[in-house]
Design a protein around this motif. Structure first.
Motif, short mmCIF file in Angstrom:
data_model
loop_
_atom_site.label_atom_id
_atom_site.label_comp_id
_atom_site.label_asym_id
_atom_site.label_seq_id
_atom_site.Cartn_x
_atom_site.Cartn_y
_atom_site.Cartn_z
N ASP A 34 -2.82 -6.91 8.40
CA ASP A 34 -2.63 -6.46 6.59
C ASP A 34 -3.96 -5.85 6.61
O ASP A 34 -4.90 -6.25 6.38
CB ASP A 34 -1.66 -7.51 6.25
N ASN A 36 -5.27 -3.72 3.23
CA ASN A 36 -5.10 -2.79 1.72
C ASN A 36 -6.08 -2.63 0.78
O ASN A 36 -6.25 -3.97 0.58
CB ASN A 36 -3.61 -3.52 1.56
N ILE A 40 0.35 -4.11 -2.76
CA ILE A 40 1.26 -3.23 -1.42
C ILE A 40 2.60 -3.31 -2.11
O ILE A 40 2.65 -4.08 -3.80
CB ILE A 40 2.35 -4.62 -0.39
N LYS A 170 5.18 -3.37 4.31
CA LYS A 170 3.60 -3.51 3.89
C LYS A 170 2.99 -2.49 4.98
O LYS A 170 1.50 -2.49 5.23
CB LYS A 170 3.42 -4.84 4.60
N HIS A 171 4.00 -1.85 5.94
CA HIS A 171 3.19 -0.95 6.83
C HIS A 171 3.19 0.16 6.45
O HIS A 171 2.97 1.22 7.13
CB HIS A 171 3.16 -0.93 7.86
#
Ligand code: MTE
Ligand code: MO
Length: 343
Positions: A34, A36, A40, A170-171
Motif C-alpha cells: 500500500d 498513499n 484512502i 485501497k488499490h
C-alpha cells in the motif's frame, strides 16, 4: 483483521509486502503493498455515482459511466508495479522518504480497458502531448500525474480488476491507471478525470517529487521517474537466517519494467564469482520473472549472497545504485546483498 503487511505509516497508509509473499509470481491482493499520499476513501463510491470525464485537447469531451467501461473490449495484462522509492532504506547513504526494504513491489494480473480506446473515442487534437490523471479521493493536495501521450497510447491500461477480483478499495476502486512497466507514481488510483494536455501537468506531485536530482539542485530540473529499472531481489533465504549445510534453495525475482529480463546470476561469495540461476514460472512482458538457484554448501561460515540481472539488450544491473536525494530507483546489486550463516 490481522495485519499482513509491514506498516511504515498508518496515516496515510504506507505498508510493504513481507519478503515471503514475494515468492509467488502473483502477489495476492491481501499481500500487495500500500502506498498513499493522502487518505484512502473510507467507503467505495457507488458505481451509479461514479463517472470518468475526458477533457482538454480532445475533439469531443466525454463522460463515461462504469457500465460503458464494462462494455468495452477487456484486456487482461500481467504487470509488476513498484513504488519509485522501493529499497530506499537499503541505500548506504540515507535518503528521505518511507523506509522501504524490498517489499514496495508486487505483480498482479489486471483486467481493464486500454486507455487508447477511450482517447480514440474522444478524438485527440493535434496539440495533444500529455495525459493527466486525477482521482476522486479527498486530499489537501490532489495526486495528479501526467504521462507522455506516446505511453498513454502504447501501453497504459485502465484497470477495474486485480487478480480476478474487482479492484480493491485501497488499490483504487473502481478504476485506476496503470502505465505498464512504470513506477506506481504513474498509476493513479480512484480515477475520475483524464485531461489531455499540451504540456506536462504542473504541481507538487509532478515537480517536487518523483524527480531524480542531486543535493543543491531544483527537483524539477531532474528527470521524472518512468520505467522500473533493471533489478533483482532475493526472497529466500532472508537476511540473518541461519541454515543447515547441504541443499539451500535461493529464490528471487527479477524485473526491468519496459525491458525484458534475459539472465540472472547469483554469487555466494560477495561478488567474486557468479553462477547462472534458472527462471521458474511464467515469463510475460511487464511482469517479473521468478528465479531459483540451487546451492550446495558444505562449509559452515558467514556468506554474502547477491543476484544480478541482465536485460534482453545485454545491459547488466549495476553493482551500486545511482544515489539521488529522494532515493528513487535503488537497483544496486550490493545494496540488495544478504548475509546469512551456515551452521
Ligand atoms: N490517487 C492516488 N493514486 C496513487 C497514489 C496516491 O497517493 N493517490 N499513490 C501512487 C504511488 S506513489 C504508488 S507507488 C501506487 C501504489 O499503489 P497501491 O497502493 O495500489 O500499491 O499508487 C499511486 N497512485
Ligand atoms: Mo510510489
Amino acid at each position: 483483521m490481522k495485519e499482513k503487511l509491514r506498516v511504515m505509516t498508518e496515516k496515510p497508509r504506507n505498508a510493504e509486502t513481507p519478503a515471503e509473499h514475494l515468492r509467488s509470481w502473483i502477489t495476492a491482493n491481501e499481500h500487495f503493498f500500500d502506498r498513499n499520499q493522502g487518505e484512502i476513501p473510507t467507503e467505495p463510491i457507488a458505481l451509479a455515482n461514479w463517472e470518468l470525464t475526458i477533457s482538454g485537447e480532445v475533439e469531443k469531451p466525454l463522460s463515461v459511466a462504469f457500465a460503458d467501461i464494462l462494455k468495452m473490449p477487456k484486456a487482461i495484462v500481467a504487470n509488476t508495479m513498484e513504488c519509485s522509492g522501493n529499497s530506499r532504506s537499503l541505500l548506504t547513504e540515507k535518503a528521505a522518504g518511507n523506509p522501504w526494504t524490498i517489499g514496495g513491489v508486487g505483480n498482479a494480473v489486471w483486467g481493464g480497458v486500454w486507455l487508447r480506446n477511450l482517447l480514440e473515442q474522444a478524438g485527440l487534437k493535434g496539440s495533444a502531448r500529455y495525459v493527466a490523471f486525477e482521482g476522486y479521493e479527498q486530499a489537501k493536495t490532489k495526486f495528479v500525474r501526467s504521462i507522455p501521450l506516446d505511453k498513454a497510447l502504447d501501453s497504459t491500461l485502465l484497470a477495474y480488476e486485480m487478480n480476478g477480483e474487482p479492484l480493491p478499495l485501497k488499490h483504487g476502486y473502481p478504476l485506476r491507471a496503470l502505465a505498464l512497466g512504470w513506477t506506481g507514481a504513474n498509476c493513479v488510483k480512484w480515477l475520475s478525470q483524464i485531461m489531455v494536455l499540451e504540456q506536462p501537468n504542473k504541481g507538487f506531485f509532478m515537480d517536487n517529487v518523483y524527480r531524480v536530482f542531486q543535493k543543491g539542485m531544483e527537483p524539477s530540473s531532474g528527470p521524472a521517474v518512468t520505467s522500473l529499472k533493471l533489478k533483482s531481489i532475493i526472497t529466500q533465504p532472508l537476511p540473518g537466517d541461519t541454515l543447515a549445510k547441504g541443499h539451500v534453495v535461493v529464490l528471487g525475482a527479477a524485473y526491468g519494467g519496459e525491458k525484458g529480463v534475459e539472465r540472472i546470476e547469483v554469487s555466494v561469495d560477495g561478488g567474486k564469482t557468479w553462477a547462472p540461476a534458472e527462471f521458474i514460472g511464467p515469463r510475460e512482458p511487464y511482469a517479473w520473472h521468478q528465479w531459483q538457484y540451487l546451492w550446495e554448501v558444505s562449509e559452515s561460515g558467514t556468506y554474502q549472497i547477491m543476484s544480478r540481472a541482465s536485460d534482453t539488450n545485454g545491459e547488466q544491473q549495476p553493482m551500486d545504485a545511482d544515489w539521488n536525494v529522494l532515493g528513487y530507483g535503488n537497483n544496486g546489486v550490493r545494496e540488495h546483498a544478504i548475509r546469512i550463516d551456515i551452521a
